[in-house]
Enzyme design. Sequence first.
Site, mmCIF file in Angstrom:
data_model
loop_
_atom_site.group_PDB
_atom_site.id
_atom_site.type_symbol
_atom_site.label_atom_id
_atom_site.label_comp_id
_atom_site.label_asym_id
_atom_site.label_seq_id
_atom_site.Cartn_x
_atom_site.Cartn_y
_atom_site.Cartn_z
ATOM 1 N N LYS A 1 -4.515 6.309 8.479
ATOM 2 C CA LYS A 1 -5.368 6.622 7.206
ATOM 3 C C LYS A 1 -6.011 7.978 7.308
ATOM 4 C CE LYS A 1 -8.953 4.746 4.358
ATOM 5 N NZ LYS A 1 -8.691 5.184 3.136
ATOM 6 N N ARG B 1 0.912 -0.990 0.123
ATOM 7 C CA ARG B 1 0.048 -0.112 -0.088
ATOM 8 C C ARG B 1 0.831 1.225 -0.050
ATOM 9 N NH1 ARG B 1 -2.055 3.319 4.042
ATOM 10 N NH2 ARG B 1 -4.219 4.004 3.623
ATOM 11 N N SER C 1 -12.811 -3.017 -0.051
ATOM 12 C CA SER C 1 -13.398 -2.529 1.248
ATOM 13 C C SER C 1 -14.773 -2.025 1.075
ATOM 14 C CB SER C 1 -12.477 -1.148 1.335
ATOM 15 O OG SER C 1 -11.296 -1.323 1.155
HETATM 16 C C1 LIG Z 1 -7.636 -5.280 4.226
HETATM 17 C C2 LIG Z 1 -7.813 -3.900 3.922
HETATM 18 N N1 LIG Z 1 -9.043 -3.502 3.959
HETATM 19 C C3 LIG Z 1 -9.291 -2.112 3.958
HETATM 20 C C4 LIG Z 1 -8.302 -1.304 3.387
HETATM 21 C C5 LIG Z 1 -8.833 0.108 3.026
HETATM 22 O O1 LIG Z 1 -8.604 0.174 1.578
HETATM 23 P P1 LIG Z 1 -9.409 1.685 1.003
HETATM 24 O O2 LIG Z 1 -10.742 1.592 1.503
HETATM 25 O O3 LIG Z 1 -9.346 1.381 -0.544
HETATM 26 O O4 LIG Z 1 -8.390 2.634 1.380
HETATM 27 P P2 LIG Z 1 -6.827 2.771 0.908
HETATM 28 O O5 LIG Z 1 -6.141 1.647 1.762
HETATM 29 O O6 LIG Z 1 -6.408 2.768 -0.234
HETATM 30 O O7 LIG Z 1 -6.546 4.246 1.721
HETATM 31 C C6 LIG Z 1 -7.151 -1.964 2.895
HETATM 32 N N2 LIG Z 1 -5.984 -1.082 2.230
HETATM 33 N N3 LIG Z 1 -6.865 -3.276 3.133
HETATM 34 C C1 LIG Z 2 -5.720 1.376 5.386
HETATM 35 C C2 LIG Z 2 -6.576 1.408 6.357
HETATM 36 N N1 LIG Z 2 -7.952 1.447 6.108
HETATM 37 C C3 LIG Z 2 -8.744 1.634 6.883
HETATM 38 S S1 LIG Z 2 -8.021 1.854 8.550
HETATM 39 C C4 LIG Z 2 -6.572 1.767 7.593
HETATM 40 C C5 LIG Z 2 -5.227 2.057 8.417
HETATM 41 C C6 LIG Z 2 -4.755 1.075 9.213
HETATM 42 O O1 LIG Z 2 -3.771 1.173 10.118
HETATM 43 P P1 LIG Z 2 -3.478 0.916 11.479
HETATM 44 O O2 LIG Z 2 -3.465 -0.389 11.783
HETATM 45 O O3 LIG Z 2 -2.360 1.558 11.820
HETATM 46 O O4 LIG Z 2 -4.746 1.807 12.299
#
Ligand SMILES: Cc1ncc(COP(=O)(O)OP(=O)(O)O)c(N)n1
Ligand SMILES: Cc1ncsc1CCOP(=O)(O)O
Length: 477
Positions: A111, A13, A82
Amino acid sequence: MAIEGGADTIQFRQKDGSTRELVESAQAVQVVCAEHGVSLVVNDRADLALAVGAAGAHFGQDDLPIAVGRRILPPKMIIGASARTEEKILEAISVGADYIGFGPIYQTSSKPDAELPKGLEALRRMSEIAQCPIIAIGGITAETAYEVIRSGAHGIAVISAVCAHADPVAATRHLWGEIQRAENRKFTYPYCCGKLVMDRIVEDEMLVAQFQAGRLDAFDDLMKRYKGQIYAYLLRSVKNYEDAEELTIEVFFKIKEITEVLGIAEGTVKIHLHRAIAFNKMSIERINVIDGLVDKVSIDNENLRIIEAKESQKEILQRLLELYQYDLSIVTDDDVDQFGLYGYSYLDYYWVEEKRYPYLFLFRESLAGFALVNKANWLPENDGAHPMAEFFVLKKYRRQGLGTVAAQYVINRFPGKWESRILRENQSAIQFWRQVINNLTSGRFVERIPDPHLWRGPVFSFMNGTVKSSFPKEFAE
Ligand SMILES: Cc1ncc(COP(=O)(O)OP(=O)(O)O)c(N)n1
Ligand SMILES: Cc1ncsc1CCOP(=O)(O)O
C-alpha cells in the site's frame, strides 16, 4: 487457494477499473466464496458489496462514513472500519462498525500510501480499548502472525504473505496455524462485534434491572466496565489527574440519574459513553450533553402505564383516533365527514382479527396516547414484519420522553422484523421514529423511500429482539 489454506474471509480490494469491471471481478470472487461458505468483504465500495451480495464492506477514513454505511446497508451486513487512533476506533464502533482494521503493523510495500508502521505496542493498546475484533494488517508474515495475535488482534489481513508466496495454500495454512497456536482470540466468531456489543448490552441491562430492583452495587459493577474508558478520555482532555477523577465521578452520577429515570431505554450505557466520549472535544461539553439527556427525558416509568386495550375500551380509542387524525390532517389533507368525524375504518378488526394489537398509554392514570400494531407490512421485502400502524401521544405529553418509552415498549413486545412508515410531510414523526429506531437497534436499520405508488415517504425496516425495553413489566398489563 487462500480459502483452501483456511482463510475464513476474503477481501475484494481493487483500486482500478471501471465500475462494470469491478462488479464483474467481485461477482466472480463472490461465487467462489459462496461455494466454500467463506465471507466476502468488499473494500471501499458499499454499492459493489450490495451488488454482488457480499457479507460485508470495509471503509477507510476517506471512504463512506461508517454511520452512513450502517444506514444504507442491510443490518446483517458486516461493516469494517480502518481506524488508527483511539478516538477514531471508538467513534467507528459507536456508529456501528463490527470490526476495526488496524495497521500497518509493520512496513508494507503493498500500500503505497500507508502510514508509518504502528507496531505491536499500539496494537495492544488499541485492542484493549476497542473491545471488539481488531484485524491487524500490514507487513504481517507467518513469522510475525503469532506475536500479532498475542498482542490482541483477533485476526490478520495479508496480501504479500499469501499472494507473493510460491505456495499460497501452504502459506495460508501456516498463517492459520500460527493464529491458532497463539490461542488469544477473544471472540467466537470472526466478526462478532455486533454480537459482542449485544451481549454486553444484555449484561448491562441485567445490571440496570438489578440496580432498579434495589441491588445498589449493581450500578458499581456496571460502571466498572466503563470507568477506564471514561477516565482515559477525560484525562486526555483536561490533562490533570485530579480533575479527570472528579469529572469521572460526575459522569458516573449523571449516568446513574439516567439509569434511575429511564434505565437504558435511550440506548445502551456503552453507546451513551461512546457518544459521550468519542464525539465531543472537551469533557465539560460532554457532561453538558449528558445533562441535556436527563433534562430531555423527564417521563418516569412509575407514572406511565401501557395497557392492551380491551374491546370495551374501543370507544376510547375511537375518540383518540379522531384527535390523531385531526393532528395528521395537516399532512394527509383529510376532511371530516358530515358528522364532523374523520372515522377510522379498521378499528373493529383489532378485536376480531388475529395479530392486531391495540395499546393505550396512561400517564398518572390519565390517557396519554395509543399505539396500534398490525401485521400488514407495506414493503414486499418486509413480509411478516410488524408494522406500527398508528401511534399517537397527546400534545401535553409530547417532548418529554413518553413517546420514546412507549414506542420502545410496544416494539419490544414483538421480537422479529418491524416496519414503520411515515408520510414524507410528517417531518417531526420522521425524526421521532428515526431516533427511536436508531436507539433500539444501535443504528442497524434501513430507511428507504419506496416507489411512490407503494408509499409516499420513508419506510424504516429493522429487526427487533436484540435490545430489551427498560420499561418495567409491572407497569404494563
Ligand atoms: C482489514 C483491513 N484493514 C484495513 C484496511 C485498509 O483500508 P483503507 O485504510 O481504506 O485503505 P485501502 O485498503 O482502501 O487502501 C483494509 N483494506 N482491510
Ligand atoms: C491494505 C493495507 N492497509 C494497511 S497495510 C495494507 C497492505 C497490506 O498488505 P501486506 O500484507 O502485503 O503488507
